[in-house]
Write an enzyme that holds these catalytic residues in place. Structure first.
Site, PDB file in Angstrom:
ATOM      1  N   GLY A  11     -28.441 -16.055 -54.617  1.00  0.00           N
ATOM      2  CA  GLY A  11     -27.604 -16.351 -53.453  1.00  0.00           C
ATOM      3  C   GLY A  11     -27.694 -15.233 -52.419  1.00  0.00           C
ATOM      4  N   THR A  36     -26.756 -23.573 -54.442  1.00  0.00           N
ATOM      5  CA  THR A  36     -26.596 -23.024 -53.086  1.00  0.00           C
ATOM      6  C   THR A  36     -27.451 -21.774 -52.899  1.00  0.00           C
ATOM      7  OG1 THR A  36     -24.602 -21.813 -53.741  1.00  0.00           O
ATOM      8  CG2 THR A  36     -24.279 -23.957 -52.706  1.00  0.00           C
ATOM      9  N   LYS A 106     -19.238 -10.019 -73.992  1.00  0.00           N
ATOM     10  CA  LYS A 106     -18.582  -9.582 -75.241  1.00  0.00           C
ATOM     11  C   LYS A 106     -19.635  -9.386 -76.333  1.00  0.00           C
ATOM     12  CE  LYS A 106     -15.302 -11.611 -78.497  1.00  0.00           C
ATOM     13  NZ  LYS A 106     -15.757 -12.892 -79.028  1.00  0.00           N
ATOM     14  N   TYR A 146     -11.730 -23.866 -54.958  1.00  0.00           N
ATOM     15  CA  TYR A 146     -12.340 -22.532 -54.946  1.00  0.00           C
ATOM     16  C   TYR A 146     -11.295 -21.463 -55.290  1.00  0.00           C
ATOM     17  CZ  TYR A 146     -15.074 -18.553 -53.137  1.00  0.00           C
ATOM     18  OH  TYR A 146     -15.768 -17.370 -53.001  1.00  0.00           O
ATOM     19  N   ARG A 187     -20.545 -21.383 -42.933  1.00  0.00           N
ATOM     20  CA  ARG A 187     -19.562 -20.348 -42.614  1.00  0.00           C
ATOM     21  C   ARG A 187     -19.686 -19.960 -41.145  1.00  0.00           C
ATOM     22  NH1 ARG A 187     -20.163 -16.750 -48.033  1.00  0.00           N
ATOM     23  NH2 ARG A 187     -22.213 -17.766 -48.013  1.00  0.00           N
TER      24      ARG A 187
HETATM   25  N1  UDP Z   1     -14.772 -21.674 -38.367  1.00  0.00           N
HETATM   26  C1  UDP Z   1     -14.935 -22.130 -37.066  1.00  0.00           C
HETATM   27  N2  UDP Z   1     -16.088 -22.774 -36.737  1.00  0.00           N
HETATM   28  C2  UDP Z   1     -17.108 -22.950 -37.612  1.00  0.00           C
HETATM   29  C3  UDP Z   1     -16.950 -22.466 -38.947  1.00  0.00           C
HETATM   30  C4  UDP Z   1     -15.765 -21.849 -39.278  1.00  0.00           C
HETATM   31  O1  UDP Z   1     -14.038 -21.967 -36.222  1.00  0.00           O
HETATM   32  O2  UDP Z   1     -18.133 -23.521 -37.233  1.00  0.00           O
HETATM   33  C5  UDP Z   1     -13.521 -20.959 -38.700  1.00  0.00           C
HETATM   34  C6  UDP Z   1     -12.853 -21.429 -39.991  1.00  0.00           C
HETATM   35  O3  UDP Z   1     -11.999 -22.529 -39.734  1.00  0.00           O
HETATM   36  C7  UDP Z   1     -12.099 -20.185 -40.400  1.00  0.00           C
HETATM   37  C8  UDP Z   1     -12.994 -19.048 -39.933  1.00  0.00           C
HETATM   38  O4  UDP Z   1     -13.839 -19.603 -38.942  1.00  0.00           O
HETATM   39  O5  UDP Z   1     -10.875 -20.082 -39.704  1.00  0.00           O
HETATM   40  C9  UDP Z   1     -13.838 -18.466 -41.052  1.00  0.00           C
HETATM   41  O6  UDP Z   1     -14.474 -19.532 -41.707  1.00  0.00           O
HETATM   42  P1  UDP Z   1     -15.559 -19.377 -42.830  1.00  0.00           P
HETATM   43  O7  UDP Z   1     -15.951 -20.760 -43.253  1.00  0.00           O
HETATM   44  O8  UDP Z   1     -16.641 -18.466 -42.397  1.00  0.00           O
HETATM   45  O9  UDP Z   1     -14.848 -18.627 -44.019  1.00  0.00           O
HETATM   46  P2  UDP Z   1     -13.354 -18.583 -44.611  1.00  0.00           P
HETATM   47  O10 UDP Z   1     -12.867 -17.248 -44.218  1.00  0.00           O
HETATM   48  O11 UDP Z   1     -12.527 -19.667 -44.031  1.00  0.00           O
HETATM   49  O12 UDP Z   1     -13.574 -18.752 -46.071  1.00  0.00           O
END
Ligand code: UDP
Length: 313
Positions: A11, A36, A106, A146, A187
């Site tokens: 990853g 992933t 372990k 998660y 992300r």
């Molecule tokens: N987010 C966004 N646009 C995107 C992807 C994510 O505004 O295209 C926002 C998401 O809703 C969150 C923040 O960015 O508030 C971080 O999101 P990410 O998925 O990176 O990680 P998280 O911290 O939520 O696990």
């Protein structure tokens, strides 16, 4: 020679850890089923005689003949869209997968490290979040697959520590970014960079006032290494406390890429945390660790990596 097994080693973070441990003269066993993770991330290591790759799903029992000094559990989807799409696998890897790896540690008398997350704090009502905070998690929402899997993993790790005196490390990772994230990872940083480079609209979820604190992968893996080498069995936050809003992040990425992208607003995912910022006093005190790479430099490097990927295609 000292040996380390990294579950999830193909990853984003896992593969950078494979590199780091090889550089520091370890033998590395990388276990991944590539749900992933990506073969590309470890391709350059396949000819290293201290590196072994096993394609294996850790929710199935794992048998390794050789001795292992360290077992690291980084196996799990980590991007929200990934774990929304793989809800059952995410819960199984956090529960059965963690159990299988704890049993392995372990049997080998290894040190066991659980890669946990700032998501154990849920939508926090305390800021910054110290390790002593128990969190605010909705146990039945879509994110819970998660969050609860990671909380369960922490609980199981501590049960092995108490029951069998297993030597354990509990790592709580805050938002990390850098090369080897997939452009369509989902992300926020890969999304925004990918959109900016295509001059596509930048998709802000909600009004963009929610905050995150982003740590460059090089700082993160150094903190992880120091925690592993320490004797600290309490949870430790490893993240960068530099907090900003998602709108500020979007503007920064538009500026750094020189993009023509407009900003567009979409629905905020259910239970999306409104704020997140690590309290890193414990890491500072016990590991003498502090993040060194600022957002500007880290984003520039990450943008360069994404530009390279699009030139390859
Ligand atoms: N987010 C966004 N646009 C995107 C992807 C994510 O505004 O295209 C926002 C998401 O809703 C969150 C923040 O960015 O508030 C971080 O999101 P990410 O998925 O990176 O990680 P998280 O911290 O939520 O696990």
């Amino acid at each position: 020679m000292v040996s380390v097994l990294i579950a999830g080693g193909a990853g984003f973070l896992g593969s950078h850890l494979c590199d780091l441990f090889l550089q520091r003269d370890f033998e590395v066993v990388c276990v991944d089923n590539l749900i992933t993770g990506r073969h590309d991330n470890i391709q350059h290591l396949l000819h290293n005689e201290r590196f072994t790759y096993m394609n294996h799903d850790v929710t199935l029992p794992i048998e390794i003949e050789r001795d292992l000094d360290y077992v690291l559990n980084f196996a799990s989807p980590a991007s929200p869209p990934d774990y929304y799409g793989l809800p059952i696998q995410t819960m199984l890897v956090g529960s059965i997968g963690t159990h299988n790896l704890l049993e392995l540690a372990k049997a080998k008398s290894s040190v066991f490290m659980m890669a946990s997350t700032s998501e154990v704090y849920g939508d926090p009502i305390v800021s910054p979040q110290p390790e002593s905070y128990w969190g605010n998690v909705n146990p039945i929402g879509p994110r819970s697959v998660y969050d609860e899997a990671k909380r369960f993993s922490e609980a199981m790790t501590m049960a092995y520590h108490r029951e069998f005196q297993l030597d354990v490390r509990l790592l709580r990772i805050f938002n990390v970014y850098g090369p080897r994230m997939r452009p369509r990872d989902g992300r926020v940083i890969p999304n925004f960079i990918d959109q900016a480079l295509r001059n596509d609209p930048i998709t802000i979820y909600g009004d963009g006032s929610q905050t995150r604190s982003f740590c460059y992968y090089q700082d993160e893996i150094e903190g992880i290494y120091r925690l592993l080498m320490s004797k600290v069995t309490k949870p430790v936050n490893i993240g960068n406390p530099n907090e900003l809003t998602i709108l500020e992040l979007a503007k920064k990425i538009i500026e750094l890429t020189g993009s023509q992208s407009e900003i567009t607003y979409k629905n905020l995912p259910v239970d999306d945390p409104k704020i997140r910022r690590p309290d890193i006093r414990r890491a500072q005190q016990y590991l003498d660790w502090l993040p060194l790479v600022d957002l500007h430099e880290g984003l520039q490097n990450t943008i360069e990596y994404f530009v390279g990927l699009s030139n390859d295609n």
